[in-house]
Design an enzyme around this catalytic site. Structure first.
Site, PDB file in Angstrom:
ATOM      1  N   ASP A  67      38.174  39.917  47.128  1.00  0.00           N
ATOM      2  CA  ASP A  67      38.917  41.059  46.614  1.00  0.00           C
ATOM      3  C   ASP A  67      38.081  41.588  45.456  1.00  0.00           C
ATOM      4  OD1 ASP A  67      40.655  43.040  45.984  1.00  0.00           O
ATOM      5  OD2 ASP A  67      42.445  41.788  45.856  1.00  0.00           O
TER       6      ASP A  67
HETATM    7  C1  BGC Z   1      42.897  45.329  45.714  1.00  0.00           C
HETATM    8  C2  BGC Z   1      42.464  45.349  47.173  1.00  0.00           C
HETATM    9  C3  BGC Z   1      41.636  46.570  47.446  1.00  0.00           C
HETATM   10  C4  BGC Z   1      40.435  46.551  46.521  1.00  0.00           C
HETATM   11  C5  BGC Z   1      39.521  47.733  46.689  1.00  0.00           C
HETATM   12  C6  BGC Z   1      41.718  45.494  44.775  1.00  0.00           C
HETATM   13  O1  BGC Z   1      42.159  45.724  43.489  1.00  0.00           O
HETATM   14  O2  BGC Z   1      43.565  44.137  45.422  1.00  0.00           O
HETATM   15  O3  BGC Z   1      43.583  45.308  48.016  1.00  0.00           O
HETATM   16  O4  BGC Z   1      41.250  46.618  48.784  1.00  0.00           O
HETATM   17  O5  BGC Z   1      40.902  46.561  45.176  1.00  0.00           O
HETATM   18  O6  BGC Z   1      40.099  48.875  46.173  1.00  0.00           O
END
Ligand code: BGC
Length: 756
Positions: free
Chosen positions: A231
C-alpha cells in the site's frame, strides 16, 4: 518462467532487479531501457478510475482525469449480483485500457468488523463469502479487458485509526475463517494480477514484511501468481519485505528502497535468490500488461453512466415501506427536502475519490418523471451540525402542503473518509431534527439515505418509507428516482447488519484498541454471526431488503441425506413471484451446525443467488455445497475440517427470515490426531464406544469388587455419571482408594492409545 524472463534475469544486475521492485513515481514502475523492460502504470480504484494526468503525477493526490464514478463497494455489495459486478469490472477495464492504465487498484475486500471504520464504504461486507464472490467477479471483469487488479488491503486493515502502525492481533481460526477467507476465494478463483499489502501489522509483523501472509499463505497455499505491491507508504524495512514476499514498493521512495535491497544483498542479509524471485514476479506481470495492452477501445461515457445508474438502482435497499407508501405516483403532490437532493453525496473521501464525468442529482431526476415543478426545501446545511431553525421551518411549511415528502439525508463527506474512523453511528443532529419535525407535520414521509456505512435512525417509527442508497456513484440521483417512482423494483439487500446502537456491535469493547494494538477478541463473531448467536435484535439484519412484489419459497430438496466431506451436496428449491410486477429476489443459503464440539456462530452464509421473476413466474434455484460449506478451520491440523454430524440447511430471504429447512448428515473422512493421557476425562473415553469397551475391560480387571467398580460399572445415577464425566484418569488412584495405582493408570492410557 518463460525463456524471455529467464534470460532477462540473467542479464540484470542486482541494482536493476532492485529497481524494478521499486516505484519510479507515484504511479509507475521503473523501465530499464538497456534491456527493453517497459514501465507499467497503476491507478486507483476501486469504483472508478482515478488517473492523474502525467504532468500532475508527482504531486500528492493531484487532480485526475474525468471518469465514471460507480457506486462504492458498500452499495455494490447490496446488489448480491455477480453478473453486475463483472459488467462493472469490464467497464472499468475498458476505461483503464483507454487511459493506458495497466493495473487498477482495487477491489478492497476487508471485512467490516466495526461500522465505524472510516473506509467501510470501500469494502463490501461483514461476510467473507459475499465479499469474495462479488470481488472475484469484479476482478474477472476488469482483467477480461487486459487490465490487472490489485486485491486490497491484505490483510486485516479493518480500521483507519493508527492504520500505518497498529497491530491487529487475531487468532488463527478467526483470521482464516473471517479475515483471510475473502482474499482466498478471490485469489484462487480470479487470480488478481496483484495483491496490495495492508498498512497495519498482523500479529506482530507489518503486513509489508509478513512472510506468513505474503509467502506461506498467499503464494504457497493459495497459489497467487502475480506480485504483491505495498500500500502506498506501507513499507517498513524494504529488505525484509523482499524476503517476506513483497515484490513492489509504491510509491517511489526516491532510491531508499532500492539502496536497502542492494546493501542487504551485498552484506548477505538478503539472498539474491529472494530478489530474483521478486524480480521474476515483477517481470511476469510487466510483460503480461504489455501483451494485453490494447488501443482499439473507445468507450462511451454515456453508456457507462447508464450502467452506473443500473448498478446503483439494483444496489439500493428498500428498508421500510409501510402502507406501500412507495412507489410514488406521478400525479401525487410531492415535496423534496434536504440538501443531498440537489448536492448529492455519492462517493467517499480519500484515494478512491473520482473526478466524475457527470453527476445526477435526485431532485432533477425526480422532476423528469412528473409534470409537476417539485417543491424543494434545503432543510439543513451540509457544513454544520447545528439546527437551522429557518431552514427547518421552511421544510415544514413545504411538507404541510404536499401529499408525500421525500427527505434526503445521510452522512456528509466530513463524517467518513479514508484516514480516520467515525466515533458515532449518528447522522448530524440537524438532519435527525429535520426528519423528526417534518415527519410530525406530514405523515407520509420517506427518507432516502446517502451514507457509506450504517447509521442509527431515531425517527424510524415516524416515517413510512426508508430507501438506503449508500454511496451511489455519479448516477445515483437517477437511480433513486427510478426506484421511488417504481420504474425499477428495488432488489438490494443489506450486506451488513445495522445495529440498534453502537454498543451492540461485537467489536465495540475492543475497537479501535489500545495505542498500537487492537485485539480482535470477539473472534469469529463478526456481524450477523454475533447478533444471531446472541439473539440481539438489530435495527435491520444482514441480508434484509424489501421489494414492491412478494416472493414465495418452496420445495427445498436435497439430493442426498448423507454425504462425506469429499462429496458435494446438490440441492434445489422453488421461488415464485406472487405479486403482479417484475422483480428480482436474492435467495440466501445458510448452514447451521446445531451440535458441535467447537464454538460456532448460529449460522453462516454459504451460498446465494439473485433471480429475476416475471409476475406469477416460478423458477427452480439450484445450489451445490462443497466441503468448505460445512468446515471450520481446525488449528490442530492447520486445515479446514468437517466434524461428522447433522447440519441444517437454511434457505431464506434474509438472515432473520428463514423460509425453508433441511438436514444433511456429513461424515468426516479425516481423523483428527488424538492421544489419551493421564488427564483424559472419563467422559471423553465413554463418548467413544470402542474406547469404552477397552476401558471397561481394564476396570473390571483392576477394580472388581470395589465400591468404585460398582459405581462405574453401574453408572446408574445421573449425578454419578455427570461427576465421573470430568474425572481425569489419574484421579482413579484417589477415588479407588488405591485399588488402581498410578502404574495401572498408565497402562490404561497405553492400551487406550494402542486401540486408536
Ligand atoms: C490507499 C490505497 C490506494 C493507494 C494509492 C493508499 O493510501 O490505502 O487503497 O490504492 O493509497 O492511492
Amino acid at each position: 518462467m518463460t525463456q524471455k524472463i529467464k534470460d532477462l534475469l540473467k542479464k540484470m544486475t542486482v541494482e536493476e532487479k532492485a529497481e524494478i521492485c521499486s516505484g519510479a513515481s507515484r504511479w509507475r514502475t521503473h523501465s530499464i531501457d538497456r534491456l527493453e523492460i517497459p514501465e507499467i502504470m497503476m491507478a486507483d480504484g476501486p469504483h472508478g478510475l482515478r488517473k492523474e494526468p502525467k504532468e500532475k503525477e508527482s504531486a500528492s493526490m493531484g487532480e485526475s482525469v474525468e471518469a465514471i464514478c460507480f457506486p462504492t463497494a458498500s452499495a455494490l455489495a447490496c446488489s448480491w449480483d455477480r453478473d453486475l459486478m463483472s459488467r462493472m469490472g469490464e467497464a472499468l477495464g475498458e476505461e483503464s485500457q483507454t487511459e493506458d492504465v495497466n493495473i487498477l487498484l482495487g477491489p478492497g475486500v476487508n471485512i467490516k468488523r466495526s461500522p465505524l471504520c472510516g473506509r467501510n464504504f470501500e469494502y463490501f461486507s461483514e461476510d467473507p463469502l459475499l465479499a469474495s464472490e462479488l470481488a472475484a467477479n469484479y476482478v474477472k471483469g476488469v482483467q477480461s479487458m487486459g487490465v490487472g487488479t490489485s486485491l486490497k488491503h491484505f490483510a486485516a486493515n479493518n480500521q483507519e485509526h493508527r492504520r500505518l502502525t497498529v497491530d491487529a492481533q487475531i487468532d488463527e481460526r478467526t483470521l482464516r475463517e473471517i479475515y483471510l477467507s475473502a482474499f482466498e476465494k478471490v485469489v484462487k478463483e480470479a487470480q488478481p494480477w496483484t495483491v496490495m499489502c495492508a498498512y497495519n501489522q498482523v500479529n506482530g509483523t507489518h503486513a509489508s514484511e509478513n512472510k506468513y501472509l505474503l509467502t506461506d499463505v498467499l503464494k504457497e497455499e493459495w497459489g497467487h501468481e502475480g506480485f504483491v505491491v505495498s500500500d502506498w507508504g506501507a513499507v517498513n524495512y524494504r529488505d525484509k519485505g523482499i524476503a517476506a514476499g513483497l515484490e513492489l514498493e509504491m510509491p517511489s521512495s526516491h532510491g531508499d528502497g532500492k539502496k536497502a535491497i542492494v546493501e542487504a544483498v551485498e552484506n548477505g542479509s538478503l539472498s539474491e535468490e529472494s530478489l530474483d524471485r521478486a524480480a521474476e514476479r515483477m517481470l511476469k506481470i510487466i510483460f503480461k500488461a504489455v501483451e494485453n495492452d490494447r488501443d482499439d477501445l473507445n468507450y462511451s461515457k454515456d453508456e457507462h453512466h447508464q450502467l452506473a445508474r443500473e448498478i446503483a438502482a439494483d444496489s439500493m435497499v428498500l428498508l421500510k415501506n409501510e402502507e406501500s407508501i412507495l412507489p410514488l405516483a406521478e400525479d401525487e403532490k410531492l415535496g423534496v427536502v434536504g440538501s443531498f437532493a440537489k448536492k448529492p453525496r455519492f462517493q467517499g473521501g480519500g484515494s478512491s475519490n473520482i473526478n466524475p464525468y457527470q453527476v445526477d442529482n435526485a431532485y432533477a431526476e425526480l422532476e423528469k418523471y412528473t409534470d409537476q415543478k417539485l417543491a424543494y426545501a434545503e432543510g439543513y446545511s451540509l457544513e454544520s451540525d447545528e439546527d437551522d431553525v429557518k431552514l427547518i421551518a421552511k421544510a415544514k411549511e413545504l411538507a404541510e402542503k404536499v401529499d408525500k415528502v421525500i427527505i434526503f439525508a445521510g452522512l456528509p463527506d466530513r463524517y467518513e473518509s479514508e484516514g480516520y474512523d467515525r466515533d458515532t453511528l449518528e447522522i448530524p443532529p440537524n438532519q435527525n431534527r429535520l426528519i423528526e419535525e417534518v415527519a410530525e407535520v406530514n405523515k407520509n414521509a420517506i427518507v432516502v439515505l446517502s451514507n457509506g456505512s450504517p447509521i442509527t435512525m431515531p425517527w424510524l417509527n415516524n416515517v413510512k418509507g426508508v430507501l438506503e442508497g449508500y454511496l451511489t456513484g455519479q448516477a445515483g440521483g437517477g437511480a433513486a428516482a427510478d426506484i421511488l417512482f417504481g420504474h425499477v423494483n428495488p432488489s438490494g439487500k443489506l450486506a451488513e447488519t445495522f445495529p440498534q446502537k453502537l454498543s451492540d456491535n461485537p467489536s465495540y469493547l475492543f475497537f479501535p484498541g489500545e495505542k498500537d494494538k487492537v485485539e480482535y477478541r470477539e473472534g469469529i463473531f463478526v456481524g450477523y454471526r454475533y447478533y444471531d448467536s446472541k439473539e440481539i435484535e438489530p435495527l435491520f439484519p444482514f441480508g434484509y431488503g424489501l421489494s414492491y412484489t412478494d416472493f414465495e419459497y418452496s420445495d427445498l430438496k436435497i439430493k442426498k441425506n448423507e454425504i462425506t466431506d469429499q462429496e458435494t451436496l446438490n440441492l434445489s428449491l422453488k421461488v415464485k413471484n406472487t405479486g403482479d410486477i417484475y422483480g428480482k429476489e436474492i435467495i440466501q443459503l445458510y448452514v447451521s451446525d446445531p451440535e458441535s464440539t467447537v464454538i460456532k456462530p448460529e449460522k453462516e452464509l454459504k451460498e446465494f443467488a439473485k433471480v429475476e421473476l416475471e409476475p406469477g413466474q416460478e423458477k427452480i434455484v439450484e445450489f451445490e455445497l462443497a466441503k468448505r460449506a460445512f468446515a471450520y478451520y481446525n488449528t490442530e491440523i492447520d486445515d479446514w475440517y468437517v466434524e461428522s454430524g447433522e447440519y441444517d440447511i437454511l434457505v431464506g430471504a434474509s438472515s432473520r427470515d428463514i423460509r425453508l429447512k433441511e438436514t444433511v448428515r456429513v461424515e468426516s473422512t479425516v481423523e483428527l490426531p488424538y492421544e489419551y493421557t493421564i488427564n483424559t476425562n472419563v467422559g471423553d473415553i465413554l463418548a467413544d464406544p470402542e474406547a469404552e469397551e477397552v476401558f471397561n475391560e481394564l476396570l473390571s480387571e483392576y477394580l472388581e469388587g470395589t465400591d468404585l467398580f460398582e459405581m462405574l460399572g453401574g453408572r446408574k445415577s445421573e449425578m454419578m455419571e455427570a461427576m465421573l464425566k470430568y474425572m481425569p484418569l489419574r484421579a482413579l488412584v484417589m477415588f479407588s482408594e488405591g485399588a488402581v495405582n498410578r502404574k495401572q493408570v498408565e497402562e490404561i492410557v497405553e492400551k487406550l492409545n494402542n486401540n486408536l
